[in-house]
Design an enzyme around this catalytic site. Structure first.
Site, mmCIF file in Angstrom:
data_model
loop_
_atom_site.group_PDB
_atom_site.id
_atom_site.type_symbol
_atom_site.label_atom_id
_atom_site.label_comp_id
_atom_site.label_asym_id
_atom_site.label_seq_id
_atom_site.Cartn_x
_atom_site.Cartn_y
_atom_site.Cartn_z
ATOM 1 C CG ASP A 125 -40.354 75.957 -20.394
ATOM 2 O OD1 ASP A 125 -40.228 76.751 -19.441
ATOM 3 O OD2 ASP A 125 -40.374 74.722 -20.248
ATOM 4 C CB SER A 139 -41.251 73.191 -16.841
ATOM 5 O OG SER A 139 -40.835 74.494 -17.166
ATOM 6 C CG HIS A 143 -36.549 69.200 -19.911
ATOM 7 N ND1 HIS A 143 -36.973 70.517 -19.877
ATOM 8 C CD2 HIS A 143 -35.530 69.115 -19.011
ATOM 9 C CE1 HIS A 143 -36.220 71.188 -19.015
ATOM 10 N NE2 HIS A 143 -35.347 70.362 -18.479
ATOM 11 C CB SER A 180 -42.510 71.096 -21.257
ATOM 12 O OG SER A 180 -42.198 72.176 -20.412
ATOM 13 C CD GLU A 192 -40.689 72.571 -23.708
ATOM 14 O OE1 GLU A 192 -40.499 73.083 -22.583
ATOM 15 O OE2 GLU A 192 -40.232 71.448 -24.020
ATOM 16 C CG HIS A 222 -33.737 79.058 -15.744
ATOM 17 N ND1 HIS A 222 -34.255 79.473 -14.535
ATOM 18 C CD2 HIS A 222 -34.610 78.125 -16.230
ATOM 19 C CE1 HIS A 222 -35.388 78.828 -14.296
ATOM 20 N NE2 HIS A 222 -35.632 78.009 -15.298
ATOM 21 C CG HIS A 240 -39.697 79.371 -13.249
ATOM 22 N ND1 HIS A 240 -40.152 78.073 -13.110
ATOM 23 C CD2 HIS A 240 -38.697 79.300 -14.168
ATOM 24 C CE1 HIS A 240 -39.455 77.268 -13.887
ATOM 25 N NE2 HIS A 240 -38.561 77.992 -14.537
#
EC number: 3.1.3.1
Length: 537
Positions: free
Chosen positions: A95, A139, A202, A204, A366, A375, A491
């Site tokens: 990710d 995501s 979450h 993903s 993931e 982030h 992102h």
């Protein structure tokens, strides 16, 4: 000798012409000189540093690089297209793992020249990551693309672009639902599973099983907060227990216990704190009871219990090792959190369980906290998580044959992180790369935006801080410099790499839309309703 007036006039005209030509040439030369000077600025003169690598002496020779190139060409010539049917498919998703993240992780793990495990896969392509309604993706819409084969809107999961974000009713229309490759695998008699370092609800991982108009609706409380009715809008945790796909998943490992327990009634196994739900339900207990009579369902919340799971006596395995996301690997190591499994350990156990099905499996893995480190501008976390991700891939590739197991490695989107400057070979990737015009060192890693701005820039003084004078510069959670202050670093919108090894992996070369990825995997494994390698075209 006397010179006539006409002759003198001609001479002066000639002199004038020569002066004019000289002026033009001078201007031209000056212009060329200016261009040369400008070009020179693009390539600053650097100190003549001695090479600092494991092969420093050899790298200074012509033969080293010619031999290295020859070996690479020989390897490329030996590549053969594997057109076997893929019994197993494992998709690894880093990710936020941009190409620059991969390069930085390579330096961190062993050196500029040392490839990460998946970089040695024979076939590489590029994936376009945008959502239907946004240039730069999140995501959620990307999970819909690379797991269900359909692009959707930003922050929506498992639905097409007719569903707008936070629309309470739109996702209730089943015609908008997109089924995942995990469902396709189970329909074909295979098993499927999820492993993640994030919450299992979450964005993903929920792309494998959820259909929802907003990624944050992980529990009923947040559904109500957005003005929707939790009796008609099933939150993501509830879909994991009662949805169409998730109850049939053989393995689900990650974090996120808080989304399954009530905030006032229940206490977490480890922390003693309440969960996030507001409906009085304990969905983990409901999951344990939701299987058919005689099905052996196992729930684990610590590493020792995970390691003790017998794959041959476990019909369904659910593991959640934190109330929220799994902890960063660096925190596991430096804080001695021995009951936190590594990503490699979760992958190893998941594949042990899935391998009991003779028809094969699909596993989604993931490395989710790469994204979280970026982030927060905490590059050490992000880069270390990338290396842990590569270790899990290496384990899987060694465990399963390339003859019958397709492994695909990619990212959902990139980040605004930059690997720049002119650092010496062998320089600490987390160190400085040079000195700015203000006389203050700058770091090799920086971000276009994020909270790191406040640690590195004093707006009142209009000056940057000297990172070499910061006492926390070597801490795991140190925030790297950012140019623009925003609450969370954003992102990036550029394409991401796709690495593939195993049956039909050659199909992953080139540049393509992100939603094509599950269709190629399905083709290789002969699952789903699209084209199949086992069916005549």
């Amino acid at each position: 000798m006397l010179i006539g007036s006409q002759t003198v006039s001609k001479m002066w005209r000639s002199v004038g012409t020569l002066l004019a030509v000289a002026t033009i040439v001078g201007v031209a030369l000056g212009s060329l000189n200016d261009e040369y000077d400008s070009d020179k600025r693009y390539h600053p003169q650097l100190p003549d540093e001695r090479p600092n690598s494991k092969n420093a002496e050899q790298e200074q020779t012509i033969e080293y690089w010619r031999n290295q190139a020859k070996a690479t060409v020989d390897r490329l010539l030996e590549k053969k297209e594997n057109t076997n049917i893929a019994k197993n498919v494992i998709m690894f998703l880093g990710d936020g793992m941009s190409i620059s993240t991969v390069a930085m992780a390579r330096v961190y793990a062993g050196g500029e020249e040392k490839p990460l495990s998946f970089e040695e896969f024979p076939f590489v392509g590029m994936s376009k990551t945008y959502c239907v309604n946004y240039q730069v993706a999140d995501s959620a819409c990307t999970a819909t693309a690379y797991l269900t084969g359909v692009k959707g809107n930003y922050e929506t999961i498992g639905v097409n672009a007719h569903v707008k974000v936070r629309d309470c009713d739109a996702a209730r229309n089943r015609s908008t639902h997109t089924s995942s490759i995990g469902q396709w695998a189970m329909d074909a008699g295979k098993d499927a599973g999820i492993v993640t370092t994030t919450r299992v609800t979450h964005a993903s991982p929920s792309g494998m099983y959820a259909h929802i108009a907003f990624r944050d609706w992980e529990d009923d409380y947040w559904v109500k907060q957005d003005g929707c009715d939790p009796d008609t809008v099933d939150d993501i945790a509830e879909q994991l227990v009662y949805g169409e796909t998730a109850p049939k998943l053989r393995v689900i490992l990650g974090g996120g216990r808080r989304e399954f327990m009530d905030r006032d009634i229940h206490q977490d196994y480890e922390t003693g704190k309440g969960g996030y739900r507001s409906d009085g339900r304990h969905l983990i207990n409901e999951w344990l009871k939701n299987g058919p009579v005689g099905e052996n369902r196992t729930f684990v919340w610590k590493r020792s219990d995970l390691m003790a799971v017998d794959p041959h006596r476990t019909d369904r395995l659910l593991g959640m090792f934190e109330p929220g996301h799994c902890v960063y690997n660096l925190d596991k190591v430096h804080k001695n959190l021995d009951e936190e499994p590594t990503l490699s350990e979760m992958v190893d156990k998941a594949t042990d369980v899935l391998s009991t099905n003779p028809n094969g499996f699909f596993l989604f893995v993931e490395g989710g906290r790469i994204d979280h480190g970026h982030h927060d501008n905490q590059a050490r976390y992000a880069i270390d998580e990338t290396v842990e991700f590569a270790k899990a891939i290496e384990l899987a590739r060694k465990k399963f044959s390339e003859e019958d197991t397709l492994i695909v490695v990619t990212s959902d989107h990139s980040h605004s992180v930059s690997f720049a400057g002119y650092p010496n070979r062998g320089n600490d990737i987390f160190g400085t790369a040079g000195t700015g015009n203000d006389g203050i060192p700058y770091m090799t890693i920086s971000y276009a935006n994020g909270l790191g701005y406040y640690e590195h820039v004093d707006p009142a003084k209009g000056a940057r801080a000297n990172v070499r004078e910061m006492p926390n510069a070597n801490d795991d959670d140190f925030a790297f410099p950012a140019m623009l202050p925003v609450e969370l670093e954003t992102h990036g919108g550029e394409d991401v790499a796709v690495y593939a090894s195993g049956p039909w992996s050659h199909l992953f070369t080139g540049s393509y839309e992100q939603n094509v990825i599950p269709h190629i995997m399905a083709y290789a494994a002969c699952i789903g309703k699209g084209l199949k390698a086992c069916a005549p075209q």
